[in-house]
Motif scaffolding. Structure first.
Motif, PDB file in Angstrom:
ATOM      1  N   ASP A 164       0.828  -1.208   0.000  1.00 53.23           N
ATOM      2  CA  ASP A 164       0.000   0.000   0.000  1.00 53.23           C
ATOM      3  C   ASP A 164       0.864   1.260   0.000  1.00 53.23           C
ATOM      4  OD1 ASP A 164      -2.249  -1.531  -0.041  1.00 53.23           O
ATOM      5  OD2 ASP A 164      -2.737  -1.250   2.092  1.00 53.23           O
ATOM      6  N   HIS A 165       1.982   1.212   0.709  1.00 54.09           N
ATOM      7  CA  HIS A 165       2.862   2.382   0.766  1.00 54.09           C
ATOM      8  C   HIS A 165       3.505   2.654  -0.591  1.00 54.09           C
ATOM      9  CE1 HIS A 165       5.555   5.323   2.491  1.00 54.09           C
ATOM     10  NE2 HIS A 165       6.561   4.725   1.886  1.00 54.09           N
ATOM     11  N   VAL A 166       4.050   1.624  -1.205  1.00 55.75           N
ATOM     12  CA  VAL A 166       4.736   1.805  -2.486  1.00 55.75           C
ATOM     13  C   VAL A 166       3.747   2.136  -3.605  1.00 55.75           C
ATOM     14  CG1 VAL A 166       6.151   0.652  -4.233  1.00 55.75           C
ATOM     15  CG2 VAL A 166       6.702   0.393  -1.830  1.00 55.75           C
ATOM     16  N   SER A 167       2.554   1.561  -3.549  1.00 59.10           N
ATOM     17  CA  SER A 167       1.579   1.833  -4.603  1.00 59.10           C
ATOM     18  C   SER A 167       0.806   3.127  -4.361  1.00 59.10           C
ATOM     19  CB  SER A 167       0.605   0.664  -4.737  1.00 59.10           C
ATOM     20  OG  SER A 167      -0.196   0.577  -3.577  1.00 59.10           O
ATOM     21  N   ALA A 168       1.182   3.877  -3.346  1.00 62.24           N
ATOM     22  CA  ALA A 168       0.593   5.187  -3.042  1.00 62.24           C
ATOM     23  C   ALA A 168      -0.903   5.092  -2.760  1.00 62.24           C
ATOM     24  CB  ALA A 168       0.875   6.179  -4.163  1.00 62.24           C
ATOM     25  N   ALA A 169      -1.286   4.122  -1.930  1.00 64.17           N
ATOM     26  CA  ALA A 169      -2.694   3.958  -1.579  1.00 64.17           C
ATOM     27  C   ALA A 169      -3.206   5.140  -0.766  1.00 64.17           C
ATOM     28  CB  ALA A 169      -2.889   2.667  -0.786  1.00 64.17           C
ATOM     29  N   ASP A 170      -2.305   5.876  -0.117  1.00 59.83           N
ATOM     30  CA  ASP A 170      -2.716   7.013   0.700  1.00 59.83           C
ATOM     31  C   ASP A 170      -2.755   8.327  -0.083  1.00 59.83           C
ATOM     32  OD1 ASP A 170       0.012   6.968   0.359  1.00 59.83           O
ATOM     33  OD2 ASP A 170       0.454   7.837   2.316  1.00 59.83           O
ATOM     34  N   ASP A 207      -4.010  11.072  -3.028  1.00 61.03           N
ATOM     35  CA  ASP A 207      -5.314  11.522  -3.522  1.00 61.03           C
ATOM     36  C   ASP A 207      -5.587  10.890  -4.878  1.00 61.03           C
ATOM     37  OD1 ASP A 207      -7.636  12.868  -4.032  1.00 61.03           O
ATOM     38  OD2 ASP A 207      -6.683  14.809  -4.423  1.00 61.03           O
ATOM     39  N   ARG A 208      -6.573  10.003  -4.947  1.00 63.02           N
ATOM     40  CA  ARG A 208      -6.878   9.257  -6.174  1.00 63.02           C
ATOM     41  C   ARG A 208      -7.449  10.133  -7.283  1.00 63.02           C
ATOM     42  NH1 ARG A 208      -4.043   4.835  -6.523  1.00 63.02           N
ATOM     43  NH2 ARG A 208      -3.979   3.800  -4.538  1.00 63.02           N
ATOM     44  N   THR A 209      -7.927  11.316  -6.960  1.00 60.02           N
ATOM     45  CA  THR A 209      -8.493  12.184  -7.998  1.00 60.02           C
ATOM     46  C   THR A 209      -7.408  12.914  -8.774  1.00 60.02           C
ATOM     47  OG1 THR A 209      -8.731  14.021  -6.433  1.00 60.02           O
ATOM     48  CG2 THR A 209     -10.609  12.519  -6.675  1.00 60.02           C
ATOM     49  N   GLU A 245      -0.270  13.202  -8.794  1.00 60.74           N
ATOM     50  CA  GLU A 245       0.179  12.978  -7.416  1.00 60.74           C
ATOM     51  C   GLU A 245       0.376  11.488  -7.145  1.00 60.74           C
ATOM     52  OE1 GLU A 245      -1.164  13.623  -2.778  1.00 60.74           O
ATOM     53  OE2 GLU A 245      -2.351  14.558  -4.345  1.00 60.74           O
ATOM     54  N   VAL A 246      -0.530  10.670  -7.633  1.00 61.33           N
ATOM     55  CA  VAL A 246      -0.423   9.221  -7.423  1.00 61.33           C
ATOM     56  C   VAL A 246       0.854   8.696  -8.066  1.00 61.33           C
ATOM     57  CG1 VAL A 246      -1.461   6.982  -7.939  1.00 61.33           C
ATOM     58  CG2 VAL A 246      -2.905   8.883  -7.207  1.00 61.33           C
ATOM     59  N   THR A 262       4.048  10.067  -6.421  1.00 59.55           N
ATOM     60  CA  THR A 262       4.303   9.402  -5.143  1.00 59.55           C
ATOM     61  C   THR A 262       4.858   8.004  -5.369  1.00 59.55           C
ATOM     62  OG1 THR A 262       2.479  10.642  -4.156  1.00 59.55           O
ATOM     63  CG2 THR A 262       3.230   8.714  -2.969  1.00 59.55           C
ATOM     64  N   ARG A 263       4.285   7.274  -6.313  1.00 58.47           N
ATOM     65  CA  ARG A 263       4.789   5.928  -6.604  1.00 58.47           C
ATOM     66  C   ARG A 263       6.236   5.957  -7.069  1.00 58.47           C
ATOM     67  NH1 ARG A 263      -0.334   3.483  -9.989  1.00 58.47           N
ATOM     68  NH2 ARG A 263      -1.704   3.198  -8.203  1.00 58.47           N
ATOM     69  N   ILE A 264       6.528   6.845  -7.998  1.00 60.85           N
ATOM     70  CA  ILE A 264       7.890   6.938  -8.546  1.00 60.85           C
ATOM     71  C   ILE A 264       8.874   7.327  -7.452  1.00 60.85           C
ATOM     72  CG2 ILE A 264       9.365   8.270 -10.108  1.00 60.85           C
ATOM     73  CD1 ILE A 264       6.918   8.317 -12.040  1.00 60.85           C
ATOM     74  N   GLY A 265       8.508   8.310  -6.654  1.00 58.44           N
ATOM     75  CA  GLY A 265       9.397   8.749  -5.568  1.00 58.44           C
ATOM     76  C   GLY A 265       9.662   7.652  -4.560  1.00 58.44           C
ATOM     77  N   ARG A 266       8.643   6.921  -4.197  1.00 59.57           N
ATOM     78  CA  ARG A 266       8.827   5.854  -3.210  1.00 59.57           C
ATOM     79  C   ARG A 266       9.627   4.695  -3.772  1.00 59.57           C
ATOM     80  NH1 ARG A 266       2.905   6.090  -0.224  1.00 59.57           N
ATOM     81  NH2 ARG A 266       3.306   8.093   0.788  1.00 59.57           N
ATOM     82  N   ILE A 267       9.417   4.369  -5.043  1.00 63.39           N
ATOM     83  CA  ILE A 267      10.196   3.285  -5.659  1.00 63.39           C
ATOM     84  C   ILE A 267      11.660   3.697  -5.786  1.00 63.39           C
ATOM     85  CG2 ILE A 267      10.547   2.010  -7.814  1.00 63.39           C
ATOM     86  CD1 ILE A 267       7.460   1.932  -8.052  1.00 63.39           C
ATOM     87  N   LEU A 268      11.910   4.935  -6.195  1.00 62.74           N
ATOM     88  CA  LEU A 268      13.299   5.402  -6.287  1.00 62.74           C
ATOM     89  C   LEU A 268      13.964   5.421  -4.918  1.00 62.74           C
ATOM     90  CD1 LEU A 268      13.068   8.300  -8.910  1.00 62.74           C
ATOM     91  CD2 LEU A 268      14.097   6.040  -9.193  1.00 62.74           C
TER      92      LEU A 268
END
Length: 83
Positions: A39-45, A47-49, A53-54, A57-63
């Motif tokens: 959930d953290h890496v896939s940016a579940a937290d 804003d889905r709209t 941002e989604v 967030t995913r790219i930043g967390r994976i990097l």
């Protein structure tokens, strides 16, 4: 009186959550941790709209994860070579 009921309701909710998280018959620690990391890496937290941002967030967390793993590998190699 209403404040007392809210307090009781909140206490029951907290106790139920603690019981659910510590229940040996429930999901294991590993499964909960795996779900949390996914959930953290896939940016579940995020804003889905807002798709930017989604994905940002995913790219930043994976990097960040790759950088941390790379630093750990470098440290192990550095220590094993005896430099």
């Amino acid at each position: 009186m209403a404040q007392r009921q809210d307090s009781d309701r909140e206490s029951r909710r907290i106790l139920e959550r603690v019981a659910r998280e510590t229940d040996p018959a429930g999901t294991s620690f590993v499964a909960r941790t795996k779900k949390g990391v996914r959930d953290h890496v896939s940016a579940a937290d995020a804003d889905r709209t807002d798709p930017i941002e989604v994905w940002g967030t995913r790219i930043g967390r994976i990097l960040g994860l790759l950088l941390a793993l790379g630093l750990m590998v470098w440290l192990v190699l550095f220590l094993t070579r005896g430099s």
